[in-house]
Motif scaffolding. Structure first.
Motif, PDB file in Angstrom:
ATOM      1  N   THR A  68       7.364   7.304  -6.619  1.00  0.00           N
ATOM      2  CA  THR A  68       7.491   8.350  -5.609  1.00  0.00           C
ATOM      3  C   THR A  68       6.278   8.375  -4.687  1.00  0.00           C
ATOM      4  N   GLY A  69       6.550   8.492  -3.377  1.00  0.00           N
ATOM      5  CA  GLY A  69       5.471   8.602  -2.399  1.00  0.00           C
ATOM      6  C   GLY A  69       4.778   7.302  -2.070  1.00  0.00           C
ATOM      7  N   GLN A  70       5.270   6.189  -2.626  1.00  0.00           N
ATOM      8  CA  GLN A  70       4.638   4.896  -2.395  1.00  0.00           C
ATOM      9  C   GLN A  70       5.663   3.906  -1.849  1.00  0.00           C
ATOM     10  N   GLY A  71       5.167   2.844  -1.213  1.00  0.00           N
ATOM     11  CA  GLY A  71       6.056   1.783  -0.757  1.00  0.00           C
ATOM     12  C   GLY A  71       6.487   1.926   0.685  1.00  0.00           C
ATOM     13  N   LYS A  72       7.546   1.169   1.025  1.00  0.00           N
ATOM     14  CA  LYS A  72       7.998   1.058   2.406  1.00  0.00           C
ATOM     15  C   LYS A  72       8.802   2.284   2.825  1.00  0.00           C
ATOM     16  N   ASP A  73       9.179   2.316   4.100  1.00  0.00           N
ATOM     17  CA  ASP A  73      10.037   3.359   4.654  1.00  0.00           C
ATOM     18  C   ASP A  73      11.263   3.519   3.755  1.00  0.00           C
ATOM     19  N   THR A  74      11.473   4.727   3.236  1.00  0.00           N
ATOM     20  CA  THR A  74      12.537   4.929   2.249  1.00  0.00           C
ATOM     21  C   THR A  74      13.931   4.663   2.805  1.00  0.00           C
ATOM     22  N   LEU A  75      14.132   4.798   4.106  1.00  0.00           N
ATOM     23  CA  LEU A  75      15.445   4.516   4.681  1.00  0.00           C
ATOM     24  C   LEU A  75      15.819   3.045   4.493  1.00  0.00           C
TER      25      LEU A  75
END
Length: 526
Positions: free
Chosen positions: A306-313
């Motif tokens: 959660t809250g990490q990584g690439k654009d969630t879309l």
């Protein structure tokens, strides 16, 4: 339905679970007065509702407190597989816990499946319950070897299974491990039936009632609500996904939060049966869903912290591409996401919240397998309250700390927290409010300070302080779900700052410039 009109096959504009389609969940008022009961249950998901039903059957006076709406949390965002096949886990459990505890874990989850099946049959619950094989499949040689090791673990534990070389989809695989006679259902239809029975039996349910703390006095344990009310009980059951109260259990440091993504799609082909999960990354999960004669498939995966990584879309788009490749997708009906908690050793925490607080019980860390684990938890917590023996009490005890892997995972996860805490404080966003397009959010700089801004489709801008109210990490924008997500412990907030997921209890601070209309000029200073 929340699809875009005239855009067949495209992602729906707003996230909404498939399970909420055409279902009426009973509604309840908030707690208005102080209350005394035998047991107070905090959390209106599968664990809390099932525990309330079981305790009421034994004549226990029960109250359920739900911070929002019943069944709208993790339970309402599940894939709803009822299975003891929890990804690659049994070989690992044999190595870390030993064969006997690994067998107990399988037995506990198999009993949970059989409990749900029995409830469905005896209570005549119309919830689309069907028995299916659960299947893990590998698309690489590396994970094919892991599946072979898992199959050997199944054989050691006596699990009815079979290793095959193909699955009935347009997916090239190396092998597939079948666990026989598992099941799937419609979770909200099942639990709504139990809610009606709880109400009929005199159980008390309160929605929009947020529990914030616990006191213990001579009369019994006391739950304090944000509204200032007190609920006194002999036992408190914390069934609120992340425990609303941690005591000295330090649960924030002993779990991490993962997000995953789901699509409900209409397909041209008939679904061949079975529930599938890839063991490679990124993961892919498949199961069918009943849809008035239409072919509906639930496609899930793309997990990340959660809250990490690439654009969630982008995770939704990846699932969309997968659905188009594997199925002839006619329409994407729904999209939604889920949040799950994983413990240090991957075994849920179920039991007394600490060794010194035996009247406060907790159930958390279900690691994406909440339908079976939540049922296990409800039965175990109920047995503790009723002072009955339960063979799984020691297995799930929250006070355990297994040297391998707990020490390594504790250091790893808390180093990750420290990294994101420091990074968030050092990174000053380069964007300003006037850079935002409609329906876009991002960290921005206002008067030299880090803030969070979201511009809605009407041009109104919502500004919040990005400092998480739990431990002070800086939240990041979740484009796919329009929320502010904390990369440290998984707290989530709406674009107006309200708490969506714990462990945070307080909303993000709203900036003095909150709710500005139509800021577009660079001369505004924003």
């Amino acid at each position: 339905m929340t699809k875009e009109n005239g855009n067949e096959g495209r992602l729906p504009t707003f996230p909404e679970p498939y399970w909420l389609d055409n279902i009426e969940i009973p509604q309840f008022g908030s707690l208005k007065d102080d209350l005394e009961v035998d047991v107070v249950i905090v959390g209106g998901g599968i664990t809390g509702i099932t525990a309330a039903y079981l305790l009421l059957k034994e004549g226990v006076k029960v109250a359920v407190l739900e911070a929002g709406k019943l069944l709208n949390g993790t339970t309402g965002h599940t894939t709803a597989k009822i299975t003891a096949q929890h990804d690659l886990i049994y070989d690992e459990f044999i190595n870390h816990f030993g064969k006997e505890k690994a067998r107990l874990y399988y037995q506990a989850n198999t009993e949970a499946l059989n409990f749900i099946k029995k409830m469905v049959n005896e209570l005549a619950i119309d919830c689309n319950f069907t028995e299916q094989d659960a299947v893990l499949y590998a698309t690489s040689e590396k994970y094919a070897r892991e599946l072979e090791k898992e199959y050997q673990a199944y054989q050691e534990l006596g699990i009815d299974s079979e290793l095959k070389e193909e699955i009935p989809f347009n997916i090239e695989i190396e092998n597939a491990l079948h666990m026989k006679n598992q099941a799937q259902f419609h979770p909200l239809k099942y639990l709504t039936h139990l809610v009606h029975l709880i109400k009929k039996a005199g159980g008390l349910i309160f929605e929009n009632t947020t529990a914030v703390n616990v006191e213990e006095n001579e009369q019994g344990a006391v739950v304090l609500t944000r509204e200032g009310k007190r609920v006194t009980a002999d036992y408190i059951l914390a069934c609120s996904h992340f425990p609303f109260y941690e005591g000295t259990g330090l649960y924030s440091t002993r779990m991490y939060a993962d997000r995953s993504y789901l699509l409900a799609v209409k397909t041209e082909e008939d679904y061949p049966g079975g529930m599938y999960l890839s063991v490679d990354q990124p993961s892919r999960s498949l199961r069918s869903a009943a849809g008035d004669g239409e072919n509906i498939v639930l496609i899930a995966g793309e997990g990340h912290k959660t809250g990490q990584g690439k654009d969630t879309l982008e995770h939704y788009k990846a699932l969309e591409a997968f659905s188009q490749k594997v199925f002839h997708t006619k329409e994407i009906m729904y999209r939604w996401s889920a949040q799950d908690l994983t413990t240090l050793d991957k075994m849920p925490y179920i039991g007394a919240i600490t060794s010194t607080q035996q009247k406060v019980l907790v159930a958390t860390g279900f690691r994406k397998w909440g339908m079976s684990s939540g049922t296990v938890a409800a039965k175990l917590l109920s047995d503790i309250v009723l002072e009955r023996d339960n063979p799984y009490k020691d297995l799930y005890t929250p006070s355990r700390f297994i040297g391998d892997p707990s020490v390594k995972e504790f250091i790893k996860e808390n180093a990750d927290v420290a990294k994101h805490l420091i990074k968030g404080k050092l990174d000053l966003p380069v964007q300003r409010i006037h850079d935002l397009s409609e329906d876009q959010g991002a960290p921005v700089t206002i008067e030299g300070k880090r803030k969070g801004a979201y511009r809605d489709k009407q041009g109104k801008v919502y500004i919040v302080d990005t400092t998480c109210t739990h431990m002070g990490c800086e939240v990041n924008w979740n484009h796919g779900d329009r929320t502010w997500d904390c990369p440290c412990h998984g707290s989530r907030f709406s674009y107006t700052g309200e708490v969506v997921e714990g462990p945070a209890e307080k909303p993000l601070q709203r900036d003095e410039h909150t709710f500005l209309d139509n800021i577009t000029s660079e001369d505004s200073g924003y």
